[in-house]
Enzyme design. Structure first.
Site, PDB file in Angstrom:
ATOM      1  N   ASP A  45       1.091  -0.954   0.174  1.00  0.00           N
ATOM      2  CA  ASP A  45      -0.063  -0.012   0.161  1.00  0.00           C
ATOM      3  C   ASP A  45       0.977   1.029   0.479  1.00  0.00           C
ATOM      4  O   ASP A  45       0.681   2.099  -0.679  1.00  0.00           O
ATOM      5  CB  ASP A  45      -0.740  -0.262   1.482  1.00  0.00           C
ATOM      6  N   GLU A  68      -5.549   7.361  -0.052  1.00  0.00           N
ATOM      7  CA  GLU A  68      -6.294   6.360   1.169  1.00  0.00           C
ATOM      8  C   GLU A  68      -5.195   6.404   2.620  1.00  0.00           C
ATOM      9  O   GLU A  68      -5.386   6.767   3.444  1.00  0.00           O
ATOM     10  CB  GLU A  68      -5.912   4.967   0.328  1.00  0.00           C
ATOM     11  N   ASP A 133      -6.140   4.446  -4.188  1.00  0.00           N
ATOM     12  CA  ASP A 133      -6.491   3.491  -3.156  1.00  0.00           C
ATOM     13  C   ASP A 133      -5.674   2.102  -4.989  1.00  0.00           C
ATOM     14  O   ASP A 133      -5.398   1.427  -5.154  1.00  0.00           O
ATOM     15  CB  ASP A 133      -7.527   2.949  -3.594  1.00  0.00           C
ATOM     16  N   ILE A 135      -3.869   0.131  -2.642  1.00  0.00           N
ATOM     17  CA  ILE A 135      -4.034  -1.330  -2.665  1.00  0.00           C
ATOM     18  C   ILE A 135      -5.980  -1.350  -2.312  1.00  0.00           C
ATOM     19  O   ILE A 135      -5.834  -1.233  -1.725  1.00  0.00           O
ATOM     20  CB  ILE A 135      -3.763  -2.506  -2.499  1.00  0.00           C
ATOM     21  N   ASP A 136      -6.398  -1.428  -3.592  1.00  0.00           N
ATOM     22  CA  ASP A 136      -8.158  -1.867  -2.862  1.00  0.00           C
ATOM     23  C   ASP A 136      -8.091  -3.052  -3.123  1.00  0.00           C
ATOM     24  O   ASP A 136      -7.870  -4.289  -4.078  1.00  0.00           O
ATOM     25  CB  ASP A 136      -8.571  -1.189  -4.161  1.00  0.00           C
ATOM     26  N   THR A 138      -7.639  -5.248   0.437  1.00  0.00           N
ATOM     27  CA  THR A 138      -6.010  -5.043   0.814  1.00  0.00           C
ATOM     28  C   THR A 138      -6.415  -6.738   1.793  1.00  0.00           C
ATOM     29  O   THR A 138      -5.605  -7.562   1.691  1.00  0.00           O
ATOM     30  CB  THR A 138      -5.761  -3.933   1.927  1.00  0.00           C
ATOM     31  N   ASP A 294     -12.895   4.112  -3.797  1.00  0.00           N
ATOM     32  CA  ASP A 294     -12.916   2.786  -3.824  1.00  0.00           C
ATOM     33  C   ASP A 294     -14.303   2.972  -4.906  1.00  0.00           C
ATOM     34  O   ASP A 294     -14.301   1.352  -5.374  1.00  0.00           O
ATOM     35  CB  ASP A 294     -14.261   2.323  -2.340  1.00  0.00           C
TER      36      ASP A 294
END
Length: 353
Positions: A45, A68, A133, A135-136, A138, A294
């Site tokens: 991330d 994020e 984002d 890493i959407d 996680t 998101d």
């Protein structure tokens, strides 16, 4: 093409960041820490956010970013900080072709931390704002399932460019979804896709690669008229979306196939290319508010692929309200041929509660 330069930068930045996340995906120890809301965040991330924001700031220095993550935990943790520095430097060396076009001013650890912290924009109705984002999904990333690196450009509240990097989805746009897609996934040969869209220009997919971008091809949602034959996508995590309500909606629509559960905006990508047909994300509580990062990229990609996206009341998703979709409740995404029917079923079930 309108926003052609922005699209190129976004594609190269997301591709480079996705390749970094793939390196972390294969590590047993992913440097996981918990944020204040108890959600996990990993080395991937932080590294992906640093790479993408540095590319944006090099090419569009006056643009804002709604990201994020923020770097306070890294400033207090020498070990994590050095691990992420090594990852970022490795990603830049592995992607030297892209580096020439989108490289950013990350010359020191402090540059890296500052890049991450450039994601603090409040968003809003005016100006050029990127929603990121890194890493959407996680939790999917941690369990070996689906995840996505997500980036969208919002101009005066309207999404103009969207890119999704989905390393564990098959390159073949015609590959069907199966119920095992949420776990035990790999990024082996034949997997790894970049999805993108520009407002008014359609949506595309292309294989994820190193360096130069691969050739793209247009994607379209399936022309579905019989909703009973739909493939239904939903979140893995019950805390993100009401599985019970969604099961009732599927029953009301006459859908008998089991739903396909997967993490991240990979659901948007999957229905956009016709592997799935319906994506529902229904609120689990009255106070739950979705974050713009998101949904921004996936919303545009589905709409440009011929689909329709609204909230559970039929309103378009409003990305002009800041960092959240404060004026919306839930998400209903489907092909235009059945969206009205799906939305009516959603309203019936939610109003009966």
């Amino acid at each position: 093409m309108a926003y052609g330069n922005e699209l190129t930068v976004a594609l190269l930045a997301v591709q480079r960041a996705t390749l970094l996340t793939k390196r972390v995906f294969h590590e047993k120890a992913k440097g996981t820490v918990s944020k204040d809301d108890k959600s996990p965040v990993t080395l991937g991330d932080f590294g992906a956010q640093a790479l993408i924001i540095s590319a944006i700031k090099r090419n569009f220095p006056n643009d804002e970013v709604v990201g994020e993550e923020e770097a306070s935990v890294l400033r207090a943790n020498n070990t994590l900080r050095e691990q992420i520095w090594d990852l970022v430097q490795g990603a830049r060396l592995e992607n030297s072709d892209a580096e020439d076009k989108i490289g950013g001013p990350i010359q020191s650890v402090e540059d890296l931390l500052d890049a991450i912290d450039h994601g603090t924009s409040a968003g809003g109705p005016k100006g050029r704002i990127w929603a990121l984002d890194p890493i959407d999904g996680t939790k999917g990333f941690l369990r070996g399932g689906q995840y996505a690196v997500c980036l969208a450009l919002i101009v005066d509240g309207d999404v103009k460019v969207g890119v999704l990097g989905c390393p564990n989805l098959p390159v073949d746009d015609s590959a069907p979804l199966d119920e095992n897609v949420s776990s035990d996934q790999t990024d082996e040969t034949g997997k790894g896709v970049l999805f993108s869209a520009v407002r008014g220009e359609g949506a595309t997919s292309r294989p994820l690669s190193r360096g130069a971008l691969q050739q793209s091809q247009p994607i379209r949602m399936k022309d579905l008229t019989d909703v009973t034959q739909a493939t239904f996508c939903e979140s893995v995590e019950a805390g993100h979306s009401s599985h019970g309500d969604q099961a009732e909606i599927a029953k009301l629509l006459g859908i008998t196939k089991s739903s396909v559960r997967m993490d991240s905006q990979a659901k948007y990508a999957s229905i956009a290319r016709g592997a799935g047909d319906i994506y529902l994300r229904l609120p689990v509580s009255k106070s739950y508010v979705e974050k713009i990062w998101d949904h921004a990229a996936g919303d545009l990609i589905v709409r440009e692929a011929g689909g329709e996206v609204t909230d559970a009341t039929g309103k378009s998703l409003d990305f002009s309200r800041g960092r959240t979709l404060s004026e919306n409740k839930g998400v209903v995404a489907a092909s235009k041929g059945v969206h009205a029917q799906v939305l009516e079923a959603v309203k019936t079930v939610l109003e009966s509660k």
